[in-house]
Design an enzyme around this catalytic site. Structure first.
Site, PDB file in Angstrom:
ATOM      1  N   GLY A 144       0.781  -1.229   0.000  1.00 27.80           N
ATOM      2  CA  GLY A 144       0.000   0.000   0.000  1.00 27.80           C
ATOM      3  C   GLY A 144       0.810   1.274   0.000  1.00 27.80           C
ATOM      4  N   HIS A 176      -1.344   2.407 -12.828  1.00 27.99           N
ATOM      5  CA  HIS A 176      -0.732   1.264 -13.519  1.00 27.99           C
ATOM      6  C   HIS A 176       0.712   1.630 -13.846  1.00 27.99           C
ATOM      7  CE1 HIS A 176      -0.501  -2.291 -16.075  1.00 27.99           C
ATOM      8  NE2 HIS A 176       0.052  -1.535 -17.004  1.00 27.99           N
TER       9      HIS A 176
END
Ligand code: GRF
Length: 198
Positions: free
Chosen positions: A12, A110
């Site tokens: 994360g 991405h």
């Protein structure tokens, strides 16, 4: 105030960057929940340490039944009433049943300059192709993998001797700049694409 849910599957690091920026002045977004598909995600403890509520919906009991997993996601999210969902290292594919009702309200980061290198192993693919530049993209999420409207990109140079790991590390630094900058705009209703030079 825009209620922001962040989906993670691992450490994360992008989630931390988003939460840190939402805590700074002038941000229209506030985190309402950090949700993971696995209880082992290291990011869950980081979110809790930052005072953000977390939730886990383990995908494994659902096997290949994506609709059942997504129904459980819907149920877990309902109490938090998120206005936006940020995928941040979230490693489960989502079907149109989940993404269509949230069109324009879900974004993802991405690690490539889309439309190049959708899917996995993006850094190795860029190196194999001999690309001179690489980078990351924030895009709106649709049912098509890594394919929605582009909201921002950041470029990095590919350097002699780069490995997938050295390139990934260089890209990740830019991810932590780009994603918060895009969310800050997107949470305020601004979809103007943002392009950063490293
Ligand atoms: C990063 O490469 C990111 O581009 C992709 O997942 C990887 C891990 O992200 N979405 P994080 O450190 O878990 O945010």
């Amino acid at each position: 105030m825009t209620r922001v849910a962040v989906f993670i599957s691992g450490g994360g690091s992008n989630m931390v960057s988003l939460l840190e920026d939402m805590a700074r002045p002038g941000h229209a977004g506030r985190p309402c929940v950090v949700l993971s598909n696995t209880a082992s995600a290291g990011g869950l403890a980081k979110a809790q340490a930052m005072g953000v509520t977390t939730a886990v919906v383990d995908h494994r009991p659902f096997g290949g039944d994506r609709a059942a997993f997504e129904a459980a996601l819907d149920a877990a999210l309902a109490p938090f009433e998120p206005d936006l969902i940020c995928l941040a290292g979230f490693m489960r594919k989502l079907t149109a049943g989940f993404t269509d009702p949230r069109a324009g309200r879900m974004i993802n980061i991405h690690p490539s300059l889309l439309p190049k290198y959708k899917g996995l192993h993006t850094h190795a693919r860029a190196l194999d192709a001999g690309d001179g530049v690489h980078g990351c993209t924030v895009h709106e999420v649709t049912a098509a993998l890594d394919d929605g409207p582009i909201l921002g990109q950041a470029q990095v140079p590919v350097l002699p001797g780069d490995t997938p790991d050295t390139l990934a590390a260089r890209v990740l630094v830019q991810e932590h700049r780009l994603y918060p900058a895009v969310l800050r705009r997107f949470a305020a209703g601004d979809r103007t694409p943002l392009f950063l030079e490293s």
